[in-house]
Scaffold this active site. Structure first.
Site, PDB file in Angstrom:
ATOM      1  N   ARG A 199      -8.955  -7.689  -7.140  1.00  0.00           N
ATOM      2  CA  ARG A 199      -9.895  -8.899  -7.298  1.00  0.00           C
ATOM      3  C   ARG A 199     -11.263  -8.618  -7.347  1.00  0.00           C
ATOM      4  NH1 ARG A 199     -12.339  -8.565  -2.246  1.00  0.00           N
ATOM      5  NH2 ARG A 199     -10.889  -7.866  -0.491  1.00  0.00           N
ATOM      6  N   LYS A 203       0.833  -1.329  -0.084  1.00  0.00           N
ATOM      7  CA  LYS A 203       0.070   0.061  -0.139  1.00  0.00           C
ATOM      8  C   LYS A 203       0.884   1.297   0.006  1.00  0.00           C
ATOM      9  CE  LYS A 203      -4.226  -1.903   1.839  1.00  0.00           C
ATOM     10  NZ  LYS A 203      -4.120  -3.171   1.453  1.00  0.00           N
TER      11      LYS A 203
END
Length: 684
Positions: free
Chosen positions: A300, A124
């Site tokens: 995803r 991140k």
């Protein structure tokens, strides 16, 4: 074009996941003429997704790290089955770049983005830097490589509290804490690192300024291998608990066309920056002034993707399979439109009244009464990974199903959601169904006054018990009396437990109390006693708060009961839940659910008057860490140990001032619900 004749032919798909997403992929694959292969752990040998698939292969023992997270075992299962592709679902290996690389090395198509894209967004801190370079707005924070505790504390102090600690490799609310004050930082950091290590094998943290009144709005993006990308509009996922979403909707309320275009373009720009392929979600924080900030990208398919399908009419799983086969996106941006509004409610096996504690057990009933609630099958979906008769274990995420509704507008979709929640019959396992009803019917939610702190801000209303009248207490007492009568030994009057007497009226005293007061003997005002005197085989005279009511109970089909009180007949769904603190009576109707602990006072029972000298496990789980040494004196409320179940940590605290004499389990041990965890010597 048939997927068997696509540029990258697909014939057999292995689903490297479980639960409702595995079932969804299996059904879509079957519709497209593809063979489906399920995988399972020992805990899931008889699971719903295993029963649904064309084939199923065992991965290993119940713990996820030995089964669903075992890359080698999943690849071997794919090879053994002859699968040409693997669909990862969400969670587990779905965002694991090493797994994608292993698929590529084995010559198996990974139905998702390339490993490089997952790696780019998986870290991140690095992702924030790339988004900044791509011109995507960022929340102020620290995303650096220096992970020294002192450095992190200094950065948090400079950003200003409250701050949000997040696992750099994380997602799904794991390894995440809100830190309100500097003195709480160290404990929060340690907890985040433990969760992050367990979930992602990575302890790196990032820090962000915690915005106090933002909305969580995410954009569904889709890219193909030909360089094209589109956004399928946005979802509002603001209503969350423990940073995990509870209710989602699409489109986001109050969005202007210009703001929708700006956020959509930024999301596609973010995806193209990392060479993305497949379904992905770019998550933003949206402020009241319509400024928005990039949070992260989930590489995803998301749990809440059905609300996007409802408003666009597109099947995103089918899109995934077609893009993975090398085909172009089914539609261009200008061909995508929004029709109506949709909601999704996540049904969890958990107890909202006990801090959302995960629940396990045997799912006795699980059914949505579509006809009885006059629900339109084209407007209502129940995406489930369970059926009645299934066992809900401690090993995996507690989500049982997703209830999705669609309407011409937000009001209509929300009304349908409330009707559908009322028509959902679940028993045997404690769930958040009644809590979802309270959320969906809350006045501020109906008005779309949303924020990520919605549950926190409305805690008093969402968790307050409805004031129970005499009829409600009498109804609960009648159900308890019926349970006693059914458990009586019918052959011997001396063994009966239903209040039988020789030459005297049968009188039974039933104590009822709110589950929130379990184990709290000091608050005797929370306990209500009902005196019951038998009038006939199934008729009773009940004394409640100095009021006398004549009543009887009739069993109906399933969990249904009809209760007659002074000529007022009501139909309820009634069941008994067993908990470590005792039996809970659950009575529900279309509007609410009442939960009350009960105990028969006139039976021999000394436990109520004894000091609670032990702590028992409130759930099946694993001991994470012991926080004190045996023999140490503690004050009431002192954290004693940490348990983990269904991917969430739970801290057990001292029930009173006293001394912990001994722990009966060590870190890493598995415990069952109700197991005695430690011996506690309470002060007099």
């Amino acid at each position: 074009m048939s997927l068997a004749n696509a540029p990258t032919p697909l014939s057999t798909v292995l689903i490297a996941n479980r639960g409702e997403i595995a079932c969804r992929v299996i059904r879509t694959a079957r519709r497209l003429g593809l063979k489906s292969v399920a995988v399972y752990s020992d805990a899931d040998a008889m699971a719903y997704h295993v029963r649904e698939a064309d084939e199923a292969l065992r991965l290993g023992p119940a713990p996820a790290r030995e089964s669903y997270l075992n890359v080698k075992a999943v690849i071997e299962a794919a090879k053994r089955s002859g699968a040409s592709a693997i669909h990862p679902g969400y969670g587990f290996l779905s965002e694991n770049a090493e797994f994608v690389a292993a698929c590529e090395q084995a010559g198996i198509v990974f139905i998702g983005p390339p490993a490089s894209a997952i790696a780019a967004m998986g870290d991140k801190s690095a992702a924030k830097a790339r988004m900044d370079a791509a011109g995507v707005p960022l929340v102020p924070g620290y995303h650096g490589d220096d992970q020294d505790e002192a450095t992190l504390k200094t950065e948090a102090d400079q950003i200003g509290y409250p701050v949000l600690l997040k696992a750099s490799a994380g997602g799904g609310g794991k390894g995440m804490r809100i830190v309100e004050r500097g003195e709480d930082f160290q404990a929060a950091l340690e907890g985040c690192r433990r969760e992050s290590q367990a979930a992602f094998n990575d302890q790196r943290m990032l820090i962000e300024k915690y915005l106090t009144q933002p909305r969580h709005v995410e954009v569904q993006v889709f890219c193909d291998s030909h360089g094209d990308g589109v956004y399928l509009f946005e979802r509002d996922c603001s209503v969350q608990r423990r940073h995990q979403k509870v209710l989602e909707e699409a489109p986001a309320p109050g969005m202007t066309q210009e703001l929708r275009r700006q956020m959509g373009d930024a999301a596609v720009r973010a995806a193209k920056e990392i060479g993305y392929v497949g379904a992905g979600t770019v998550e933003f924080l949206l402020n009241a002034d319509n400024s928005f900030y990039f949070m992260e990208m989930n590489t995803r398919l998301q749990v809440e993707h059905p609300v996007t399908e409802m408003i666009t009419g597109e099947d995103l799983v089918e899109w995934q399979l077609r893009v993975a086969a090398g085909l172009p996106l089914p539609k261009r941006q200008e061909e995508l439109t929004i029709t109506g509004h949709a909601f999704e409610a996540r049904l969890y096996a958990e107890d909202p009244e006990q801090d959302f504690l995960p629940a396990t057990g045997h799912l006795e009933r699980f059914e949505l009464d579509m006809a009885g609630a006059n629900l339109d099958p084209s407007r209502v979906r129940l995406d489930s990974g369970v059926e009645a008769g299934d066992e809900i274990t401690m090993y995996y995420d507690p989500m049982l199903a997703k209830l999705i509704t669609h309407g011409d507008d937000r009001d209509q979709a929300l009304a349908t959601l409330n009707r559908a929640l009322s028509a959902l019959d679940v028993s045997g396992v404690t769930t958040n169904r009644a809590f979802l009803q309270r959320l969906a019917s809350h006045a501020d939610f109906r008005k779309a006054e949303l924020t990520t702190r919605f549950i926190e801000l409305h805690e008093a209303e969402l968790f307050s018990k409805a004031t129970l009248d005499n009829e409600a207490y009498a109804s609960a007492a009648l159900f308890a009396l019926d349970l006693l009568q059914r458990e009586s030994h019918k052959d011997s009057p001396w063994a009966r437990r239903d209040g039988w007497r020789l030459n005297a009226p049968a009188r039974i005293r039933i104590a009822l109390t709110d589950p929130a007061h379990a184990g709290d003997d000091a608050d005797s005002s929370a306990i209500l006693t009902v005196l019951a005197e038998r009038q006939g085989k199934s008729a009773w005279r009940l004394q409640v708060n100095d009021h006398i009511l004549e009543g009887q109970l009739q069993r109906l089909e399933g969990d249904g009961v009809a209760i007659l009180l002074d000529g007022h007949r009501r139909r309820w769904l009634a069941r008994r839940d067993r908990t470590p603190h005792g039996d809970v009576l659950v009575l529900g109707d279309a509007e609410q659910e009442t939960r009350l602990f009960w105990r028969r006072l006139d039976a021999v029972d000394h436990g109520h008057h004894e000091v609670d000298a032990t702590l028992t496990a409130p759930m099946h789980g694993t001991v994470v860490t012991l926080l004190i040494e045996p023999g140490e004196r503690v004050e009431k409320g002192t954290p004693l140990m940490v348990m983990e179940a269904m991917k969430m940590e739970h801290t057990l605290n001292a029930p009173a001032d006293g001394v912990v004499e001994a722990f009966h389990f060590a870190a890493g041990d598995t415990v069952g619900q109700g197991d005695e965890l430690l011996t506690f010597n309470a002060d007099e």
